[in-house]
Design an enzyme around this catalytic site. Structure first.
Site, PDB file in Angstrom:
ATOM      1  N   SER A 107      12.699  10.212   0.104  1.00 19.85           N
ATOM      2  CA  SER A 107      14.154  10.246   0.236  1.00 19.85           C
ATOM      3  C   SER A 107      14.620  11.688   0.096  1.00 19.85           C
ATOM      4  CB  SER A 107      14.785   9.392  -0.869  1.00 19.85           C
ATOM      5  OG  SER A 107      16.180   9.617  -0.939  1.00 19.85           O
TER       6      SER A 107
ATOM      7  N   TYR B 161      15.752   7.557  -9.807  1.00 14.87           N
ATOM      8  CA  TYR B 161      15.418   7.283  -8.399  1.00 14.87           C
ATOM      9  C   TYR B 161      14.879   8.562  -7.751  1.00 14.87           C
ATOM     10  CZ  TYR B 161      16.002   6.438  -3.419  1.00 14.87           C
ATOM     11  OH  TYR B 161      15.791   6.345  -2.069  1.00 14.87           O
TER      12      TYR B 161
ATOM     13  N   LYS C 119      11.033   9.165  -6.236  1.00 16.70           N
ATOM     14  CA  LYS C 119      10.816   9.451  -4.816  1.00 16.70           C
ATOM     15  C   LYS C 119      10.159  10.820  -4.606  1.00 16.70           C
ATOM     16  CE  LYS C 119      12.120   5.890  -2.524  1.00 16.70           C
ATOM     17  NZ  LYS C 119      11.152   5.226  -1.658  1.00 16.70           N
TER      18      LYS C 119
END
Length: 164
Positions: free
Chosen positions: A144, A159, A163
């Site tokens: 991402s 998050y 990633k």
């Protein structure tokens, strides 16, 4: 685009109607690959499988919990039973959560890492022996922009870390 006839691709996290995994699965099927739709959302899995089959493609739906080694191993067994090989694994399954560090709990960070990082590991590990025996295989793991930019738009700092 490219010819994927005779290739078998597993796409994790491909059961969501609004997710990139579904689009990847549909595209690979259009290019001739037999695709395995693997997701924890089995209703979504069936929807994607039906769409691929209605378009003339080959698809197998598997309910998958990427955080379970047994579930990942079962996915590989079912794929080999159905198609006899695994050529491509696309590690797409992931979850995000918008939460600040101040408000984050240990349960929040554990859940995100279990899916985004350890799930990727378990799925990769599950296909490796088959790919080594075939002397062929491709593993693609999606990340991402948050991995470089940090959270905010797509999720919290946990998050982004998962990633990266």
């Amino acid at each position: 685009m490219f010819d994927l006839k005779e290739r078998v691709a597993i796409i994790t996290g491909s059961g969501s109607k609004k997710g990139i995994g579904r689009t990847i699965a549909l595209t690979l099927a259009e290019q001739g690959a037999a695709v395995v739709i693997a997701d924890i959302n089995f209703d979504g899995v069936q929807d994607t499988v039906n769409e691929i089959k209605e378009g003339g493609g080959k698809a197998l739906g598997i309910e998958l919990n990427v955080t379970s080694k047994d579930s990942c191993d079962a996915m590989v067994r079912k794929t080999l039973e159905e198609f006899g090989r695994i050529d491509i694994l696309i590690n797409n399954a992931g979850i995000s959560q918008k939460v600040t560090v101040q408000d984050m709990t240990l349960e929040d960070i554990t859940k995100v890492f279990n899916v985004n990082m350890f799930g990727l590991f378990l799925c990769t590990q599950a296909v490796l022996e088959t790919m080594k025996d075939q002397k062929y295989g491709r593993i693609i793991s999606l990340s991402s922009v948050s991995a470089k930019r940090g959270g905010g738009v797509f999720g919290g700092p946990h998050y982004s870390a998962s990633k990266a």
